[in-house]
Design an enzyme around this catalytic site. Structure first.
Site, short mmCIF file in Angstrom:
data_model
loop_
_atom_site.label_atom_id
_atom_site.label_comp_id
_atom_site.label_asym_id
_atom_site.label_seq_id
_atom_site.Cartn_x
_atom_site.Cartn_y
_atom_site.Cartn_z
N HIS A 170 29.28 50.74 61.19
CA HIS A 170 30.00 51.14 59.98
C HIS A 170 31.41 51.54 60.36
O HIS A 170 31.67 52.05 61.45
CB HIS A 170 29.30 52.31 59.30
CG HIS A 170 27.96 51.97 58.74
ND1 HIS A 170 27.80 51.32 57.53
CD2 HIS A 170 26.71 52.15 59.24
CE1 HIS A 170 26.50 51.13 57.30
NE2 HIS A 170 25.82 51.62 58.32
N CYS A 212 33.40 47.84 58.14
CA CYS A 212 34.14 47.90 56.89
C CYS A 212 35.58 48.36 57.18
O CYS A 212 35.81 49.21 58.04
CB CYS A 212 33.49 48.88 55.92
SG CYS A 212 31.87 48.35 55.30
#
Length: 485
Positions: A170, A212
């Protein structure tokens, strides 16, 4: 049709699950030849010269994040098959997936629905609590004395060597996650890369990042002239996407209730599996991965980006990944390359998807069903908490009308996320002191916190606003997370 039905059932089920304290708050899923490019660049490389090094990092833990360790294990198999030695491949992964009680195939990790075991033989250099930003930086700089735990392997490279770094986890604006320790901030990463270059201990370095908003790690920060070429799964302001997820097409085997891979990652690795790395260039792979990661639906795709010394993209993949003898006669055929897939899900929603499928598949009244319901309730409540807290902080500092405008603003392309990185880190600590951890999902608000810094807000103002915004919601979230334990 299958995706739509699954999504509809998902939302319907979430609407009837109540949080654990019995207040019947409804849960909702948030929307959310060798050289094919003319003359060789300056410093062109001979595959036979120098040592190939690789650093592979899975920055998450938890079975809901299965895909990140699967990605890294698959990358190891490509490099090993390409001829890199284990002494030159350094692996960071929490190592809680292969033998996890939820894994339907104990001791095995797969990265695609019909894929082979990619876990076999993977070195366990830095696992568990040793997967830290501190150790990652020490490994990259070849600083054995700075290590804290782990195998002690570092990138002990020389001036003619080539380094490949791959990171999967992430991320957020200016940030890459780590499983238990502090995150990797963009300014720190760039400073380490500059220090590595100043040491004269590599000839070229390639960095692939799956996360991301991963473009923000290099946007406006990575200068030319360091002999570093980087590609990222997304630009500086969008999510990246998971693939091979339950209920989506293509889906994992029925026993799996978690995503097996990430779109950008499986794209470059499945391309490397099938093509001749002695003739395919970094630029060609970038284009293939960019095409596959794209989608006809702009809400289900990210923009693969490239940064740094783009001239290095003319080099063949074999310079960094070695080569597989069985693939040496293969040629790149663009028309036969994998097409964009619509069966993807936002990385930040993959954990909720896992908890939902875990709940749906568990026997009625079982401990597993209760555990899954609690995990789902806590995840959704935490999302609501962090979203509403950041929004309220913005309004308290800037006013009801101006707050959303400041928090949601995006700087022009080519400009770094924030002017003062120390301010950003301080503001994050201040928020977490009063409001709890941002968490993997909450990292999506890093840009908003950066904008607060860019607006000249002082730490004391942030502290007062955070304390006021989270005075009631944080205790409730704490009670929910411990309910039934």
């Amino acid at each position: 049709m299958m995706v739509r039905c699954t999504a509809a059932l998902f939302l319907l089920a979430l609407s009837i699950l109540s949080v654990a304290d019995g207040r019947h708050d409804f849960l909702k899923l948030p929307s959310e030849g060798r050289r094919l490019f003319g003359s060789s660049p300056v410093g062109a490389y001979d595959d036979s010269a120098g040592t190939k090094w690789a650093v592979l990092v899975a920055g998450s833990n938890g079975y809901e994040n299965y895909r990140h360790q699967a990605d890294v294990c698959h990358a190891y198999q490509i490099l090993k098959r390409g001829g890199l030695k284990d002494e030159n491949i350094i692996v960071f992964m929490y190592d809680d997936i292969a033998n996890n009680v939820e894994n339907p195939r104990p001791g095995v990790i797969i990265n695609s629905p019909h894929g082979e075991d990619v876990y076999k033989g993977v070195p366990k250099d830095y696992v568990g609590e040793d997967v830290t930003a501190h150790n990652f930086f020490a490994v990259l700089l070849g600083n054995k004395t700075a290590l804290k735990g782990g195998s002690g392997k570092v990138v002990d490279s020389g001036p003619n060597d080539h380094i490949f770094i791959y990171y999967a986890d992430h991320g957020a604006a200016g940030l890459l996650g780590m499983p238990t320790s502090r995150e990797i901030y963009a300014d720190e990463l760039i400073n380490v890369l500059k220090k590595k270059h100043a040491s004269g201990t590599y000839k070229s370095l390639v960095f692939y990042v799956e996360a991301c908003e991963s473009g923000s790690m290099f946007e406006g920060l990575l200068p030319e002239g360091l002999n570093i070429y980087a590609t990222t799964a997304s630009n500086s302001e969008e999510s990246s996407y998971a693939i091979y997820c339950p209920g989506y097409d293509p889906s994992p085997p029925p026993a799996y209730d978690t995503c097996l891979g990430d779109t950008y990652s499986v794209s470059w690795m499945e391309d490397s599996d099938s093509h001749n790395l002695q003739t395919e260039t970094l630029k060609q792979q970038y284009q293939l991965v960019k095409n596959r990661t794209a989608s006809q639906d702009p809400d289900l795709s990210s923009h693969v980006m490239q940064y740094g010394d783009l001239k290095l993209s003319a080099e063949t993949l074999s310079v960094y990944m070695g080569t597989h003898p069985n693939k040496d006669n293969h040629t790149i055929v663009y028309d036969n390359s994998p097409r964009p897939s619509s069966g993807v899900i936002n990385q930040r929603d993959a954990d909720v998807l896992h908890f939902w499928h875990k709940f749906r598949g568990a026997p009625q009244g079982s401990a597993k069903k209760f555990e899954a319901q609690k995990q789902l309730a806590v995840a959704m409540a935490q999302r609501t908490h962090v979203d509403s807290s950041i929004q309220l902080i913005g309004k308290l500092i800037f006013g009801t009308d101006k707050g959303p405008q400041v928090l949601n603003s995006v700087r022009p392309a080519g400009q770094a996320l924030v002017d003062d990185w120390d301010c950003l880190k301080s503001m994050v600590r201040t928020f977490e002191t009063h409001c709890g951890s941002l968490s993997q999902y909450g990292m999506r608000h890093m840009r908003s916190i950066a904008n607060i810094c860019n607006a000249g807000v002082k730490k004391e103002q942030m502290g007062e606003a955070s304390a006021q915004a989270c005075a009631t919601s944080l205790p409730f979230l704490g009670a929910l997370s411990t309910a039934g334990s």
